[in-house]
Design a protein around this motif. Structure first.
Motif, PDB file in Angstrom:
ATOM      1  N   GLY A   2     -17.278  10.455 -18.604  1.00 40.07           N
ATOM      2  CA  GLY A   2     -17.609  10.125 -17.353  1.00 40.07           C
ATOM      3  C   GLY A   2     -17.331   8.866 -16.811  1.00 40.07           C
ATOM      4  O   GLY A   2     -16.883   7.937 -17.433  1.00 40.07           O
ATOM      5  N   LYS A   3     -17.311   8.703 -15.412  1.00 39.86           N
ATOM      6  CA  LYS A   3     -16.984   7.385 -14.847  1.00 39.86           C
ATOM      7  C   LYS A   3     -17.598   7.473 -13.294  1.00 39.86           C
ATOM      8  O   LYS A   3     -18.028   8.185 -12.813  1.00 39.86           O
ATOM      9  CB  LYS A   3     -15.629   7.194 -14.594  1.00 39.86           C
ATOM     10  N   LEU A   4     -17.780   6.266 -12.943  1.00 38.31           N
ATOM     11  CA  LEU A   4     -18.318   5.965 -11.467  1.00 38.31           C
ATOM     12  C   LEU A   4     -17.473   5.279 -10.629  1.00 38.31           C
ATOM     13  O   LEU A   4     -16.979   4.114 -11.165  1.00 38.31           O
ATOM     14  CB  LEU A   4     -19.748   5.317 -11.659  1.00 38.31           C
ATOM     15  N   THR A   5     -16.815   5.531  -9.482  1.00 37.58           N
ATOM     16  CA  THR A   5     -15.715   5.098  -8.742  1.00 37.58           C
ATOM     17  C   THR A   5     -16.402   4.991  -7.276  1.00 37.58           C
ATOM     18  O   THR A   5     -17.161   5.791  -6.899  1.00 37.58           O
ATOM     19  CB  THR A   5     -14.672   5.744  -8.854  1.00 37.58           C
ATOM     20  N   THR A   6     -15.742   4.070  -6.466  1.00 38.25           N
ATOM     21  CA  THR A   6     -15.971   4.173  -5.111  1.00 38.25           C
ATOM     22  C   THR A   6     -14.775   3.641  -4.370  1.00 38.25           C
ATOM     23  O   THR A   6     -13.926   3.324  -4.868  1.00 38.25           O
ATOM     24  CB  THR A   6     -17.136   3.181  -4.745  1.00 38.25           C
ATOM     25  N   HIS A   7     -14.983   3.982  -3.118  1.00 36.23           N
ATOM     26  CA  HIS A   7     -13.901   3.320  -2.044  1.00 36.23           C
ATOM     27  C   HIS A   7     -14.696   3.162  -0.603  1.00 36.23           C
ATOM     28  O   HIS A   7     -15.593   3.881  -0.519  1.00 36.23           O
ATOM     29  CB  HIS A   7     -12.527   4.311  -2.005  1.00 36.23           C
ATOM     30  N   VAL A   8     -14.025   2.510   0.186  1.00 39.03           N
ATOM     31  CA  VAL A   8     -14.522   2.052   1.322  1.00 39.03           C
ATOM     32  C   VAL A   8     -13.443   2.471   2.382  1.00 39.03           C
ATOM     33  O   VAL A   8     -12.390   1.752   2.410  1.00 39.03           O
ATOM     34  CB  VAL A   8     -15.076   0.511   1.543  1.00 39.03           C
ATOM     35  N   LEU A   9     -13.945   2.952   3.495  1.00 32.85           N
ATOM     36  CA  LEU A   9     -12.914   3.453   4.804  1.00 32.85           C
ATOM     37  C   LEU A   9     -13.569   2.745   5.912  1.00 32.85           C
ATOM     38  O   LEU A   9     -14.789   3.036   6.234  1.00 32.85           O
ATOM     39  CB  LEU A   9     -12.691   4.753   4.570  1.00 32.85           C
ATOM     40  N   ASP A  10     -13.034   2.060   6.751  1.00 39.71           N
ATOM     41  CA  ASP A  10     -13.360   1.341   7.768  1.00 39.71           C
ATOM     42  C   ASP A  10     -13.012   2.632   9.042  1.00 39.71           C
ATOM     43  O   ASP A  10     -11.942   2.525   9.517  1.00 39.71           O
ATOM     44  CB  ASP A  10     -12.770   0.158   8.191  1.00 39.71           C
ATOM     45  N   LEU A  11     -14.293   3.280   9.554  1.00 35.83           N
ATOM     46  CA  LEU A  11     -13.774   4.239  10.540  1.00 35.83           C
ATOM     47  C   LEU A  11     -13.428   3.458  11.931  1.00 35.83           C
ATOM     48  O   LEU A  11     -12.917   4.244  12.706  1.00 35.83           O
ATOM     49  CB  LEU A  11     -15.039   4.951  10.798  1.00 35.83           C
ATOM     50  N   SER A  12     -13.792   2.211  12.155  1.00 34.18           N
ATOM     51  CA  SER A  12     -13.628   1.579  13.410  1.00 34.18           C
ATOM     52  C   SER A  12     -12.146   1.421  13.425  1.00 34.18           C
ATOM     53  O   SER A  12     -11.513   0.965  14.526  1.00 34.18           O
ATOM     54  CB  SER A  12     -14.396   0.198  13.539  1.00 34.18           C
ATOM     55  N   THR A  13     -11.446   1.237  12.370  1.00 33.52           N
ATOM     56  CA  THR A  13      -9.953   1.084  12.494  1.00 33.52           C
ATOM     57  C   THR A  13      -8.987   2.121  11.953  1.00 33.52           C
ATOM     58  O   THR A  13      -8.009   2.236  12.078  1.00 33.52           O
ATOM     59  CB  THR A  13      -9.632  -0.435  11.543  1.00 33.52           C
ATOM     60  N   GLY A  14      -9.891   2.739  11.267  1.00 29.45           N
ATOM     61  CA  GLY A  14      -9.152   4.099  10.436  1.00 29.45           C
ATOM     62  C   GLY A  14      -8.375   3.922   9.364  1.00 29.45           C
ATOM     63  O   GLY A  14      -7.602   4.176   8.906  1.00 29.45           O
ATOM     64  N   LYS A  15      -8.970   2.613   8.583  1.00 27.63           N
ATOM     65  CA  LYS A  15      -8.003   2.164   7.450  1.00 27.63           C
ATOM     66  C   LYS A  15      -8.836   1.546   6.501  1.00 27.63           C
ATOM     67  O   LYS A  15     -10.225   1.390   6.784  1.00 27.63           O
ATOM     68  CB  LYS A  15      -7.078   0.784   7.964  1.00 27.63           C
ATOM     69  N   PRO A  16      -8.316   1.756   5.235  1.00 34.24           N
ATOM     70  CA  PRO A  16      -9.065   1.195   4.049  1.00 34.24           C
ATOM     71  C   PRO A  16      -9.676  -0.204   4.344  1.00 34.24           C
ATOM     72  O   PRO A  16      -9.120  -1.062   4.921  1.00 34.24           O
ATOM     73  CB  PRO A  16      -8.197   1.016   2.806  1.00 34.24           C
ATOM     74  N   ALA A  17     -10.802  -0.471   4.103  1.00 35.48           N
ATOM     75  CA  ALA A  17     -11.600  -1.774   3.948  1.00 35.48           C
ATOM     76  C   ALA A  17     -11.222  -2.714   2.802  1.00 35.48           C
ATOM     77  O   ALA A  17     -11.836  -2.345   1.689  1.00 35.48           O
ATOM     78  CB  ALA A  17     -13.205  -1.553   3.975  1.00 35.48           C
ATOM     79  N   GLN A  18     -10.474  -3.648   3.170  1.00 33.45           N
ATOM     80  CA  GLN A  18      -9.947  -4.456   1.935  1.00 33.45           C
ATOM     81  C   GLN A  18     -10.997  -5.449   1.508  1.00 33.45           C
ATOM     82  O   GLN A  18     -11.617  -6.120   2.470  1.00 33.45           O
ATOM     83  CB  GLN A  18      -8.720  -4.925   2.066  1.00 33.45           C
ATOM     84  N   ASN A  19     -11.090  -5.953   0.400  1.00 32.95           N
ATOM     85  CA  ASN A  19     -11.637  -7.215   0.008  1.00 32.95           C
ATOM     86  C   ASN A  19     -13.176  -7.169   0.161  1.00 32.95           C
ATOM     87  O   ASN A  19     -13.835  -7.925   0.647  1.00 32.95           O
ATOM     88  CB  ASN A  19     -11.170  -8.255   0.499  1.00 32.95           C
ATOM     89  N   VAL A  20     -13.788  -5.866   0.145  1.00 34.70           N
ATOM     90  CA  VAL A  20     -15.237  -5.923   0.398  1.00 34.70           C
ATOM     91  C   VAL A  20     -15.980  -6.108  -1.027  1.00 34.70           C
ATOM     92  O   VAL A  20     -15.617  -5.484  -2.287  1.00 34.70           O
ATOM     93  CB  VAL A  20     -15.587  -4.522   0.809  1.00 34.70           C
ATOM     94  N   ALA A  21     -16.943  -6.794  -1.162  1.00 35.73           N
ATOM     95  CA  ALA A  21     -17.651  -7.350  -2.250  1.00 35.73           C
ATOM     96  C   ALA A  21     -18.639  -6.053  -2.658  1.00 35.73           C
ATOM     97  O   ALA A  21     -19.100  -5.642  -1.655  1.00 35.73           O
ATOM     98  CB  ALA A  21     -18.255  -8.505  -2.045  1.00 35.73           C
ATOM     99  N   ILE A  22     -18.826  -5.867  -3.793  1.00 35.44           N
ATOM    100  CA  ILE A  22     -19.342  -4.656  -4.276  1.00 35.44           C
ATOM    101  C   ILE A  22     -20.225  -5.099  -5.577  1.00 35.44           C
ATOM    102  O   ILE A  22     -19.650  -5.914  -6.436  1.00 35.44           O
ATOM    103  CB  ILE A  22     -18.699  -3.423  -4.581  1.00 35.44           C
ATOM    104  N   GLU A  23     -21.659  -4.806  -5.662  1.00 32.68           N
ATOM    105  CA  GLU A  23     -22.375  -5.135  -6.799  1.00 32.68           C
ATOM    106  C   GLU A  23     -22.831  -3.799  -7.310  1.00 32.68           C
ATOM    107  O   GLU A  23     -23.497  -2.749  -6.469  1.00 32.68           O
ATOM    108  CB  GLU A  23     -23.385  -5.802  -6.485  1.00 32.68           C
ATOM    109  N   LEU A  24     -22.984  -3.414  -8.538  1.00 26.82           N
ATOM    110  CA  LEU A  24     -23.706  -2.456  -9.351  1.00 26.82           C
ATOM    111  C   LEU A  24     -24.967  -2.929  -9.858  1.00 26.82           C
ATOM    112  O   LEU A  24     -24.805  -3.701 -10.617  1.00 26.82           O
ATOM    113  CB  LEU A  24     -22.963  -1.704 -10.423  1.00 26.82           C
ATOM    114  N   TRP A  25     -26.121  -2.022  -9.599  1.00 31.17           N
ATOM    115  CA  TRP A  25     -27.406  -2.555 -10.224  1.00 31.17           C
ATOM    116  C   TRP A  25     -27.976  -1.178 -10.981  1.00 31.17           C
ATOM    117  O   TRP A  25     -27.653  -0.033 -10.378  1.00 31.17           O
ATOM    118  CB  TRP A  25     -28.302  -2.860  -9.083  1.00 31.17           C
ATOM    119  N   LYS A  26     -28.680  -1.282 -11.944  1.00 27.03           N
ATOM    120  CA  LYS A  26     -29.253  -0.113 -12.600  1.00 27.03           C
ATOM    121  C   LYS A  26     -30.694  -0.481 -12.834  1.00 27.03           C
ATOM    122  O   LYS A  26     -31.084  -1.548 -12.763  1.00 27.03           O
ATOM    123  CB  LYS A  26     -28.574  -0.179 -14.052  1.00 27.03           C
TER     124      LYS A  26
END
Length: 116
Positions: A2-26
């Motif tokens: 198994g694995k956990l992945t993500t992506h971010v899309l900026d709907l205001s521009t219709g483009k991928p959101a680049q360089n968004v900082a992400i933290e994973l907490w458990k």
């Protein structure tokens, strides 16, 4: 495996959101969330490596997306920044499955779902 992945899309521009900082907490046995990882989105709005993979994935997690910094850096909203951090809490119950948690953002809101 198994694995956990993500992506971010900026709907205001219709483009991928680049360089968004992400933290994973458990969530631990004391019912407290502990940070276990961090990453940033790439040019395609995705993390380059899975946030989590392998055995012992079962548990309750939170991904925190630092969207306020993203909007300020890219000057995508001029007057105010409503969202600072978007936290998404979820549970992994099957450690052999792929869990994909996409984030769709706009200056005034967001949406998510369990992707594939």
């Amino acid at each position: 495996m198994g694995k956990l992945t993500t992506h971010v899309l900026d709907l205001s521009t219709g483009k991928p959101a680049q360089n968004v900082a992400i933290e994973l907490w458990k969530r631990n046995n004391d019912n407290q969330f502990v940070r276990i990882g961090q990453s940033r989105t790439n040019l395609d709005g995705r993390v380059s490596e899975p946030l989590l993979e392998g055995k012992e994935m079962k548990g309750t997690y939170q991904i925190q997306f630092k969207v306020g910094d993203y909007y300020r850096t890219n000057k995508l909203e001029q007057e105010s920044y409503f969202l600072e951090i978007v936290p998404i809490q979820f549970s992994i119950t099957k450690e052999n499955e792929h869990y994909h948690v996409p984030l769709l953002i706009a200056p005034g809101g967001y949406s998510t779902y369990r992707g594939s």
